[in-house]
Design a protein around this motif. Structure first.
Motif, mmCIF file in Angstrom:
data_model
loop_
_atom_site.group_PDB
_atom_site.id
_atom_site.type_symbol
_atom_site.label_atom_id
_atom_site.label_comp_id
_atom_site.label_asym_id
_atom_site.label_seq_id
_atom_site.Cartn_x
_atom_site.Cartn_y
_atom_site.Cartn_z
ATOM 1 N N MET A 188 90.147 21.603 85.856
ATOM 2 C CA MET A 188 88.946 21.686 86.686
ATOM 3 C C MET A 188 89.029 22.994 87.474
ATOM 4 N N ILE A 189 87.978 23.807 87.378
ATOM 5 C CA ILE A 189 87.968 25.082 88.088
ATOM 6 C C ILE A 189 87.373 24.841 89.473
ATOM 7 N N LEU A 190 88.068 25.332 90.489
ATOM 8 C CA LEU A 190 87.598 25.075 91.850
ATOM 9 C C LEU A 190 86.860 26.264 92.445
ATOM 10 N N GLY A 191 87.055 27.439 91.862
ATOM 11 C CA GLY A 191 86.397 28.626 92.423
ATOM 12 C C GLY A 191 87.411 29.728 92.635
ATOM 13 N N ARG A 192 86.946 30.811 93.199
ATOM 14 C CA ARG A 192 87.773 32.003 93.303
ATOM 15 C C ARG A 192 88.822 31.880 94.406
ATOM 16 N N ALA A 193 89.961 32.488 94.137
ATOM 17 C CA ALA A 193 91.030 32.518 95.125
ATOM 18 C C ALA A 193 90.929 33.776 95.972
ATOM 19 N N HIS A 230 77.011 34.990 89.230
ATOM 20 C CA HIS A 230 77.320 36.412 89.167
ATOM 21 C C HIS A 230 78.360 36.776 90.196
ATOM 22 N N ARG A 231 79.318 37.557 89.760
ATOM 23 C CA ARG A 231 80.421 37.931 90.632
ATOM 24 C C ARG A 231 80.038 39.068 91.549
ATOM 25 N N ILE A 232 80.252 38.859 92.831
ATOM 26 C CA ILE A 232 79.935 39.912 93.787
ATOM 27 C C ILE A 232 81.141 40.119 94.696
ATOM 28 N N VAL A 272 77.960 27.692 81.928
ATOM 29 C CA VAL A 272 78.842 28.840 82.157
ATOM 30 C C VAL A 272 78.503 29.553 83.458
ATOM 31 N N GLY A 273 79.519 30.164 84.046
ATOM 32 C CA GLY A 273 79.279 31.088 85.159
ATOM 33 C C GLY A 273 79.860 30.640 86.477
ATOM 34 N N GLU A 274 79.955 29.349 86.672
ATOM 35 C CA GLU A 274 80.472 28.817 87.935
ATOM 36 C C GLU A 274 80.794 27.343 87.686
ATOM 37 N N PRO A 275 81.542 26.740 88.590
ATOM 38 C CA PRO A 275 81.815 25.319 88.394
ATOM 39 C C PRO A 275 80.499 24.533 88.392
ATOM 40 N N ILE A 276 80.373 23.595 87.470
ATOM 41 C CA ILE A 276 79.178 22.749 87.492
ATOM 42 C C ILE A 276 79.533 21.482 88.273
ATOM 43 N N VAL A 310 79.376 21.314 76.755
ATOM 44 C CA VAL A 310 80.553 22.180 76.766
ATOM 45 C C VAL A 310 80.488 23.048 78.024
ATOM 46 N N ASP A 311 81.452 22.820 78.906
ATOM 47 C CA ASP A 311 81.512 23.569 80.171
ATOM 48 C C ASP A 311 82.560 24.656 79.962
ATOM 49 N N THR A 312 82.084 25.861 79.686
ATOM 50 C CA THR A 312 82.964 26.927 79.226
ATOM 51 C C THR A 312 83.422 27.816 80.371
ATOM 52 N N TRP A 313 84.709 27.773 80.670
ATOM 53 C CA TRP A 313 85.257 28.696 81.665
ATOM 54 C C TRP A 313 85.774 29.938 80.960
ATOM 55 N N TRP A 314 85.324 31.060 81.425
ATOM 56 C CA TRP A 314 85.833 32.350 80.936
ATOM 57 C C TRP A 314 85.355 33.441 81.858
ATOM 58 N N GLN A 315 85.595 34.695 81.499
ATOM 59 C CA GLN A 315 85.301 35.812 82.398
ATOM 60 C C GLN A 315 84.961 37.070 81.609
ATOM 61 N N THR A 316 84.407 38.044 82.303
ATOM 62 C CA THR A 316 84.152 39.341 81.679
ATOM 63 C C THR A 316 85.428 39.833 80.989
ATOM 64 N N GLU A 317 86.545 39.653 81.665
ATOM 65 C CA GLU A 317 87.817 40.155 81.164
ATOM 66 C C GLU A 317 88.308 39.407 79.931
ATOM 67 N N GLY A 328 92.033 35.316 89.230
ATOM 68 C CA GLY A 328 91.472 34.943 90.516
ATOM 69 C C GLY A 328 90.895 33.568 90.728
ATOM 70 N N ASP A 329 91.084 32.613 89.805
ATOM 71 C CA ASP A 329 90.519 31.286 90.052
ATOM 72 C C ASP A 329 91.574 30.256 90.439
ATOM 73 N N MET A 330 91.146 29.299 91.295
ATOM 74 C CA MET A 330 91.970 28.145 91.641
ATOM 75 C C MET A 330 91.536 26.995 90.739
ATOM 76 N N TRP A 356 75.192 40.995 81.143
ATOM 77 C CA TRP A 356 76.433 40.312 81.530
ATOM 78 C C TRP A 356 77.262 40.030 80.284
ATOM 79 N N ILE A 357 78.520 39.655 80.496
ATOM 80 C CA ILE A 357 79.391 39.401 79.340
ATOM 81 C C ILE A 357 78.852 38.240 78.493
ATOM 82 N N THR A 358 78.226 37.256 79.122
ATOM 83 C CA THR A 358 77.703 36.136 78.342
ATOM 84 C C THR A 358 76.696 36.634 77.307
ATOM 85 N N GLY A 359 75.882 37.605 77.711
ATOM 86 C CA GLY A 359 74.931 38.193 76.781
ATOM 87 C C GLY A 359 75.626 38.966 75.668
HETATM 88 C C1 WT7 Z 1 84.106 33.958 86.987
HETATM 89 C C2 WT7 Z 1 83.925 35.009 85.952
HETATM 90 C C3 WT7 Z 1 81.983 34.083 81.858
HETATM 91 C C4 WT7 Z 1 80.631 34.512 81.901
HETATM 92 C C5 WT7 Z 1 79.931 34.493 83.200
HETATM 93 C C6 WT7 Z 1 80.707 34.940 84.395
HETATM 94 C C7 WT7 Z 1 83.468 31.728 87.221
HETATM 95 C C8 WT7 Z 1 82.733 31.225 84.854
HETATM 96 C C9 WT7 Z 1 82.920 29.056 84.792
HETATM 97 C C10 WT7 Z 1 82.963 27.654 84.533
HETATM 98 C C11 WT7 Z 1 83.840 27.360 86.674
HETATM 99 C C12 WT7 Z 1 83.347 29.510 86.050
HETATM 100 C C13 WT7 Z 1 84.942 31.864 87.525
HETATM 101 C C14 WT7 Z 1 85.332 33.123 86.788
HETATM 102 N N1 WT7 Z 1 83.205 30.872 86.070
HETATM 103 N N2 WT7 Z 1 82.549 30.154 84.082
HETATM 104 N N3 WT7 Z 1 82.562 27.131 83.361
HETATM 105 N N4 WT7 Z 1 83.432 26.847 85.512
HETATM 106 N N5 WT7 Z 1 83.799 28.658 86.993
HETATM 107 O O1 WT7 Z 1 81.562 36.015 84.122
HETATM 108 O O2 WT7 Z 1 81.078 37.517 86.044
HETATM 109 O O3 WT7 Z 1 83.239 37.713 84.770
HETATM 110 O O4 WT7 Z 1 82.797 35.770 86.293
HETATM 111 O O5 WT7 Z 1 83.009 33.041 86.940
HETATM 112 O O6 WT7 Z 1 85.130 32.023 88.891
HETATM 113 O O7 WT7 Z 1 86.480 33.748 87.299
HETATM 114 P P1 WT7 Z 1 82.177 36.845 85.308
#
Ligand code: WT7
Length: 632
Positions: free
Chosen positions: A511-516, A525-527, A388-392, A412-419, A499-501, A311-314
């Motif tokens: 505050m990240i609420l989840g995917r739109a 993991h994104r599916i 990381v990975g989803e809202p905590i 540290v609650d890190t929001w980010w994405q593969t992109e 894609g996040d709200m 995964w991108i985190t790795g």
């Molecule tokens: C999606 C990205 C970034 C590495 C792991 C996932 C969700 C990720 C958080 C967080 C809330 C989060 C979002 C994002 N997400 N980190 N700290 N709080 N939501 O990478 O598979 O590209 O997924 O994961 O929805 O869009 P990814």
């Protein structure tokens, strides 16, 4: 006070960083604010200064940034090699004998690699790849367990300018095949098996199936693990034999800052997974800087990111970021709770881990096992905890803070994405924290919460999370599908939207609420719903299918599938099981629905689109919302 009120009080509290974190912190809150301000007002100077200070360049860039919407470039004309920054410069500057990795498995085995040893291993693999005819720009697919040879194979590709595409070793042969085909990989590097919860999981046969008939795959390199004696077939090479007599010297390829570094696939709401492409210079810089400041890395720190390199985190926080900074990482193959739920905490105790980075789904798993497990171990080395990975959810945040952090760590609650390549929104350790809120944009990131037209919404109102300008580690394209790249920058004005709200409060905490969109987040993991649905309908009994995400106590979300059977098939337990097995074979275990419900009809719009929103509302007993477009 009732337990519920007590939790509410904790959830709404602002957590000041503990004194011991503040005393050590590389930057104070004020310094962060000041640097952030500068990074937004004058991004080019800001990044140029840091790039010069933190990285080694064979040749300096001519121009820091160029944006020909939607395309952008960073450090144009700059020359570097990311492995030089990750390895050589440390070896040359007194860190030759410093540990780069401490690897452990479920059985208590341990292997340690210094920076010097890692560089030698990487160069041997790089020379092996060269001998197989792999050149700059060629693609190499890596399908391996979490072992140092995996990480070293990624680095070996980067050493010679080959583009790696790592595929998580939990993916099925079909998912792997699609990725090998899409990238037209010349070489696949794999291994025989991995172990999880004491069970051997065969990887080699997955690869055999995946490459069957793919003539452009010239070689398959197989890392045989202890005790293995596989008979290798034509095109197959034994990893250890392959590198045995190779030179430990390999000149790093001189890479342009914008030369591709890797492809990593991720799911979208439609179609097949997208091959997100990252390039060399901006990615190196941004992962380096986020590792340093978000995890507050000091020379003697031990860092543990529990992700998988698939995964991108790795990629960013097990390989490139930590190595570029020159830190020591723990890496652990296997499950968090095997042989018992104390496994991870025993590792923290044994190696005196200072910075620990994991996913909310793991935190919730440990919550379920109870606080007596972490209590058995000395966790006092911990200083910073990451998520990381989803809202905590705030309850999990507080559990993590109290039971793992013992009230002595910053979260540290890190929001980010593969992109995005690296952390986008988080608090740095010296910053006050709010449970459930990721926090503030990092240096150079102009984040906002807006409506469909791109206008900021009021504080605490729900909107779309956007980034207004390109940052150094932003994806450069989608492999072979530039139109999908452009979509990121054209759905909401000219902003980046993936894609996040979200909401933003009066203090600017996001505050990240989840995917739109129709993306489900299972255990971080994104599916893509579309991927699961097409796997379902490829089963001979399935006529139509729709998939939704349902809240799940541990996984965050679980997958539920609604299935219409073809004529002549009757719903049954065993058919449901068979369909699940089929999805597992098509996509992998992660994408298997927990539940399958056989239905006669699916809610559709008059134009024939499945209304997943309606299915979900019905499933959760919520109001159906606007159903005026519903067919009947
Ligand atoms: C999606 C990205 C970034 C590495 C792991 C996932 C969700 C990720 C958080 C967080 C809330 C989060 C979002 C994002 N997400 N980190 N700290 N709080 N939501 O990478 O598979 O590209 O997924 O994961 O929805 O869009 P990814």
């Amino acid at each position: 006070m009732s337990e519920k009120n007590e939790i509410l009080l904790k959830v709404n509290k602002v957590y000041q960083p503990p004194q011991r974190v503040l005393e050590k912190a590389l930057i104070t809150k004020e310094e962060f604010d000041e640097m952030y301000k500068r990074s937004i007002e004058n991004p080019e100077d800001f990044w140029a200064d840091i790039a010069e200070k933190e990285l080694h360049w064979f040749k300096k860039w001519d121009k820091v940034f160029e944006w020909n919407y939607p395309k952008y470039q960073w450090f144009i004309g700059g020359k570097l090699n990311i492995t030089y920054n990750c390895l050589d410069r440390h070896v040359e500057n007194g860190r030759r004998n410093k540990l780069a990795y401490i690897w452990v498995d479920e059985d208590g085995n341990e292997k340690k690699y210094t920076y010097g040893e890692l560089l030698d291993l990487v160069n041997k693999i790089a020379n092996g790849l060269k001998e197989l005819g792999v050149k700059k720009g060629d693609r190499v697919v890596i399908y391996m367990p979490l072992v140092v040879e995996q990480l070293a194979s990624m680095l070996a590709c980067a050493r010679i300018g080959a583009i790696h595409s790592v595929v998580y070793a939990g993916f099925s042969s079909n998912a792997l095949r699609m990725r090998i085909e899409d990238a037209k990989a010349k070489v696949v590097i794999t291994s025989t098996w991995t172990k999880r919860r004491g069970k051997k999981i065969d990887l080699k046969s997955v690869v055999d199936e995946a490459v069957d008939g793919l003539n452009f795959v010239e070689n398959i390199v197989v890392l045989q693990r202890e005790g293995d004696e596989f008979e290798l077939e034509e095109k197959e090479i034994d990893f250890n034999e392959w590198i045995k007599d190779k030179s430990t010297h390999c000149e790093p390829e001189i890479m342009d800052a914008e030369d591709p570094l890797f492809i990593l696939y991720t799911s979208g709401s439609t179609g097949k997974p997208k091959g997100v492409l990252h390039t060399t210079g901006g990615y190196n810089l941004y992962t380096h800087v986020t590792t340093k400041y978000v995890f507050d890395i000091h020379e003697d720190d031990i860092f543990w990111c529990t992700a998988d390199p698939g995964w991108i985190t790795g990629h960013s926080y097990m390989v490139y970021g930590p190595l570029s900074v020159g830190t020591t990482s723990v890496i652990a193959e296997g499950a968090p709770d095997h042989p018992d739920p104390g496994r991870w905490w025993s590792i923290v105790e044994k190696y005196k881990v200072n910075i620990f980075y994991t996913a909310p789904t793991a935190v919730r798993l440990f919550m379920k096992y109870g606080e007596e497990w972490p209590k058995k171990y000395d966790l006092s080395s911990l200083r910073i905890l990451g998520s990381v990975g989803e809202p905590i959810n705030p309850e999990a945040w507080i559990w993590y803070y109290e039971n793992i952090g013992r009230g002595q760590c910053s979260i540290v609650d890190t929001w980010w994405q593969t992109e995005t390549g690296g952390h986008m929104i988080t608090t740095v350790p010296a910053y006050p924290q709010k449970p459930g809120k990721a926090g503030k944009p990092f240096f150079g990131i102009e984040a906002d919460v807006v409506d469909k037209e791109g206008k900021p919404v009021e504080p605490n109102k729900v909107g779309y999370l956007v980034i207004k300008k390109p940052w150094p580690s932003a994806l450069r394209t989608c492999w072979g599908e530039p139109e999908r790249f452009e979509k990121y920058w054209s759905e909401i004005g000219k902003y980046y939207f993936a894609g996040d709200m979200a909401t933003k409060d009066e203090d600017g905490y996001i505050m990240i609420l989840g995917r739109a969109d129709d993306v489900i987040n299972v255990s971080g993991h994104r599916i893509g719903t579309a991927e699961v649905e097409s796997a379902l309908v490829s089963h001979p009994a399935v006529a139509e299918a729709a998939v939704i995400g349902k809240p799940h106590e541990i996984k965050g979300e679980s997958i539920k599938a609604f299935v219409i059977l073809k004529q002549g098939y009757e719903p049954s337990e065993s058919l449901a099981k068979d369909i699940k097995m089929h999805v597992r074979h098509e996509l992998g275990a992660l994408a298997v629905p927990d539940e399958i419900e056989f239905v006669e009809k699916l809610p559709k719009t008059r134009s024939g689109k499945i209304m997943r929103r309606v299915l979900k509302a019905k499933e959760l007993g919520m109001p159906l919302g606007d159903t005026s477009t519903l067919e009947d």
